[in-house]
Design an enzyme around this catalytic site. Sequence first.
Site, PDB file in Angstrom:
ATOM      1  N   ASP A   8       0.867  -1.179   0.000  1.00 49.13           N
ATOM      2  CA  ASP A   8       0.000   0.000   0.000  1.00 49.13           C
ATOM      3  C   ASP A   8       0.907   1.234   0.000  1.00 49.13           C
ATOM      4  O   ASP A   8       2.137   1.119  -0.135  1.00 49.13           O
ATOM      5  CB  ASP A   8      -1.006  -0.047   1.168  1.00 49.13           C
ATOM      6  CG  ASP A   8      -0.347   0.087   2.538  1.00 49.13           C
ATOM      7  OD1 ASP A   8       0.907   0.172   2.606  1.00 49.13           O
ATOM      8  OD2 ASP A   8      -1.081   0.095   3.540  1.00 49.13           O
ATOM      9  N   CYS A  65       3.389  -3.168   4.010  1.00 48.56           N
ATOM     10  CA  CYS A  65       2.483  -2.076   4.391  1.00 48.56           C
ATOM     11  C   CYS A  65       3.160  -1.359   5.555  1.00 48.56           C
ATOM     12  O   CYS A  65       4.376  -1.454   5.710  1.00 48.56           O
ATOM     13  CB  CYS A  65       1.081  -2.589   4.720  1.00 48.56           C
ATOM     14  SG  CYS A  65       0.966  -3.749   6.097  1.00 48.56           S
ATOM     15  N   THR A  67       2.916  -1.919   8.793  1.00 45.37           N
ATOM     16  CA  THR A  67       3.387  -2.876   9.802  1.00 45.37           C
ATOM     17  C   THR A  67       3.653  -4.277   9.255  1.00 45.37           C
ATOM     18  O   THR A  67       4.264  -5.093   9.945  1.00 45.37           O
ATOM     19  CB  THR A  67       2.311  -3.041  10.897  1.00 45.37           C
ATOM     20  OG1 THR A  67       1.112  -3.531  10.266  1.00 45.37           O
ATOM     21  CG2 THR A  67       2.027  -1.724  11.609  1.00 45.37           C
ATOM     22  N   GLY A  70      -1.511  -6.128   8.403  1.00 46.22           N
ATOM     23  CA  GLY A  70      -2.732  -6.188   7.595  1.00 46.22           C
ATOM     24  C   GLY A  70      -2.519  -6.986   6.316  1.00 46.22           C
ATOM     25  O   GLY A  70      -3.396  -7.769   5.905  1.00 46.22           O
ATOM     26  N   HIS A  98      10.655 -23.500   9.202  1.00 42.33           N
ATOM     27  CA  HIS A  98       9.682 -24.154  10.083  1.00 42.33           C
ATOM     28  C   HIS A  98       8.261 -24.133   9.529  1.00 42.33           C
ATOM     29  O   HIS A  98       7.497 -25.066   9.757  1.00 42.33           O
ATOM     30  CB  HIS A  98       9.651 -23.481  11.466  1.00 42.33           C
ATOM     31  CG  HIS A  98      10.902 -23.689  12.261  1.00 42.33           C
ATOM     32  ND1 HIS A  98      10.920 -23.709  13.634  1.00 42.33           N
ATOM     33  CD2 HIS A  98      12.187 -23.879  11.873  1.00 42.33           C
ATOM     34  CE1 HIS A  98      12.158 -23.915  14.062  1.00 42.33           C
ATOM     35  NE2 HIS A  98      12.953 -24.004  13.005  1.00 42.33           N
ATOM     36  N   ARG A 132       9.785 -32.931  11.320  1.00 44.20           N
ATOM     37  CA  ARG A 132       8.714 -32.729  12.311  1.00 44.20           C
ATOM     38  C   ARG A 132       7.781 -31.587  11.921  1.00 44.20           C
ATOM     39  O   ARG A 132       6.634 -31.523  12.380  1.00 44.20           O
ATOM     40  CB  ARG A 132       9.318 -32.467  13.692  1.00 44.20           C
ATOM     41  CG  ARG A 132      10.016 -31.117  13.820  1.00 44.20           C
ATOM     42  CD  ARG A 132      10.734 -30.968  15.159  1.00 44.20           C
ATOM     43  NE  ARG A 132      11.261 -29.640  15.384  1.00 44.20           N
ATOM     44  CZ  ARG A 132      12.390 -29.172  14.864  1.00 44.20           C
ATOM     45  NH1 ARG A 132      13.111 -29.928  14.053  1.00 44.20           N
ATOM     46  NH2 ARG A 132      12.808 -27.944  15.129  1.00 44.20           N
ATOM     47  N   HIS A 133       8.281 -30.692  11.066  1.00 50.97           N
ATOM     48  CA  HIS A 133       7.449 -29.551  10.672  1.00 50.97           C
ATOM     49  C   HIS A 133       6.335 -29.947   9.699  1.00 50.97           C
ATOM     50  O   HIS A 133       5.333 -29.246   9.588  1.00 50.97           O
ATOM     51  CB  HIS A 133       8.314 -28.448  10.055  1.00 50.97           C
ATOM     52  CG  HIS A 133       9.383 -27.976  10.990  1.00 50.97           C
ATOM     53  ND1 HIS A 133       9.098 -27.314  12.166  1.00 50.97           N
ATOM     54  CD2 HIS A 133      10.727 -28.107  10.939  1.00 50.97           C
ATOM     55  CE1 HIS A 133      10.229 -27.049  12.802  1.00 50.97           C
ATOM     56  NE2 HIS A 133      11.239 -27.512  12.080  1.00 50.97           N
TER      57      HIS A 133
HETATM   58  C1  RB5 Z   1      -1.967   2.360   6.640  1.00 46.96           C
HETATM   59  O1  RB5 Z   1      -2.081   3.520   7.402  1.00 46.96           O
HETATM   60  C2  RB5 Z   1      -1.715   1.160   7.577  1.00 46.96           C
HETATM   61  O2  RB5 Z   1      -2.849   0.921   8.346  1.00 46.96           O
HETATM   62  C3  RB5 Z   1      -1.340  -0.062   6.774  1.00 46.96           C
HETATM   63  O3  RB5 Z   1      -0.245   0.230   5.983  1.00 46.96           O
HETATM   64  C4  RB5 Z   1      -0.935  -1.309   7.549  1.00 46.96           C
HETATM   65  O4  RB5 Z   1       0.011  -1.019   8.516  1.00 46.96           O
HETATM   66  C5  RB5 Z   1      -2.011  -2.162   8.021  1.00 46.96           C
HETATM   67  O5  RB5 Z   1      -1.787  -3.263   8.569  1.00 46.96           O
END
Ligand code: RB5
Length: 146
Positions: A8, A65, A67, A70, A98, A132-133
């Site tokens: 994104d 993205c 984090t 998402g 794994h 094992r995995h």
């Molecule tokens: C966008 O602001 C943010 O929510 C998106 O990039 C992401 O981190 C969602 O998991």
Amino acid sequence: MRWYAGSDHAGRALKDRLVEALRARGDEVVDRGCHDDGSVDYPDYAGAVARDVAAEDGARGLLVCGTGIGMAMAANKVSGVRAAVVTDAFTARASREHNDANVIALGERVTGPGVAEDALDAFRSATYAGGRHDRRVAKIKDLESG
Ligand code: RB5
């Protein structure tokens, strides 16, 4: 190795850098976008990349993205996809060895570009350990079929 990549707006700069890194290593990358800073919805890109990966044996996905969370949540809704949020080379390598992950998800707001590139290299070169995995990954697959 063929990759499908997506991000994104919050992950675009890191995605572009990692796509370049993969191409520099000789891999083929299909970049599903996004391609500018306009605000977009990460599930649209996660879905496109996840469907590509699920349709092609041995293909890999790269999702970025803010984090990575998402993207991974959305990608893991597609049957056959095992997307892992990773933060460094250790978690990236473990996700391959794994969990037989086929999609790597990174957060541009979490992981700096150098560490992200190391993580991608670790993911790229690690192989699934089996043994094992196998039993555990099979149980993940069972969950897909209810
Ligand atoms: C966008 O602001 C943010 O929510 C998106 O990039 C992401 O981190 C969602 O998991």
